[in-house]
Each structure stands twice: as C-alpha cells, then as structure tokens.
Scaffold this motif. Sequence first.
Motif, short mmCIF file in Angstrom:
data_model
loop_
_atom_site.label_atom_id
_atom_site.label_comp_id
_atom_site.label_asym_id
_atom_site.label_seq_id
_atom_site.Cartn_x
_atom_site.Cartn_y
_atom_site.Cartn_z
N LYS A 98 0.81 -1.23 0.00
CA LYS A 98 0.00 0.00 0.00
C LYS A 98 0.84 1.28 0.00
O LYS A 98 0.29 2.37 -0.01
N GLN A 106 -1.19 -3.44 -3.73
CA GLN A 106 -2.12 -2.31 -3.72
C GLN A 106 -1.39 -1.01 -3.43
O GLN A 106 -0.36 -0.99 -2.73
N GLU A 118 -5.43 -1.59 -7.24
CA GLU A 118 -4.35 -2.56 -7.51
C GLU A 118 -3.18 -1.83 -8.11
O GLU A 118 -3.36 -0.93 -8.95
#
Length: 151
Positions: A98, A106, A118
């Motif tokens: 992230k 992600q 994504e």
Amino acid sequence: MKILVSSCLLGQNVRYDGGNCFMNSSWIARLAASDQIVSLCPEVASGMSVPRAPIELKNGEVVDESGVVITEKFRSLVDNLEAFINDNSISMAIMKDKSPSCGVRQIYDGSFSGTLIEGQGLISKELAKYVPVFCENELYEAEKYWNTLKI
Ligand code: SF4
C-alpha cells in the motif's frame, strides 16, 4: 543470498508519520540474526525526512498532496537499483504493501482520499524486474520461495 525488506517492516521508525509497521516474524528474526536481511526505506534513501508529508502515486508519478510531481527524487535510487541488488546478493524482497514506494499488490490512487487500487509502488515495480517481490501479508509464500533457493 539475502532478502531485501522494507525498513518499516523491521521496526525502524522511517514512516512518513515517524512510526513503523513492525512485522513480527520468527523467520525474519532468524535471518536477521544471521545477517541475511538487507533493510531499505526507499523514501529515506531518496533524501526524504522523517517525518515527512505523505505522498501517493498517480498515473505512475509520485505526487505530494498539492499534486506536485516529485518522481525525480527517486531517480538515483531507481537508476542504481540493479547494482544495489547485485552488490548485496539480494535474491528476493519483502516490501510494505500500500506504500507509493514499496507497495506490492495495492497502492492509494493519488487522490489522497484513502482509496486503494491494484498496483505496485515505484520501487517495488523496479525491484520486480530483478527479483521476486512479496508483501508482508505473503510471508508464507515468501518463506516457501526462500526455501527453494536453498536447495
Ligand atoms: S518508503 Fe517503504 S520502507 Fe519507507 S516507510 Fe514507506 S513503506 Fe516503509
């Protein structure tokens, strides 16, 4: 053979907010004790401070909250990544998902609204050209791959 790991996953306080994302893993602890872990925070390595303003990836470019593109800050790290991997005998990586730099599956979408999409972070995408890259949620798969390297 060594594993490259995002510094914040190792408990180092390098996140933008001054904290870390410690990943409690006896496997990683064992490898660290035998000097088989290489720590990297791409943002700190690119000259950013701790703490720092949050950044996100938008259309492949690193942007700050006001939309200013700062991708160039990472140029030197990107250009030297292959040599860094070879010099440190890195065979695989475990990176913090992230993150705009380290994300593996992600990333946030660049709108600074907390929206995940994504995608890979800038440095993880580069790393994946040379070695397999796993995230902190894939330690089982990562350890399995590591064990195939040792056979
Ligand atoms: S750039 Fe990577 S290592 Fe550094 S704080 Fe962000 S996720 Fe962690």
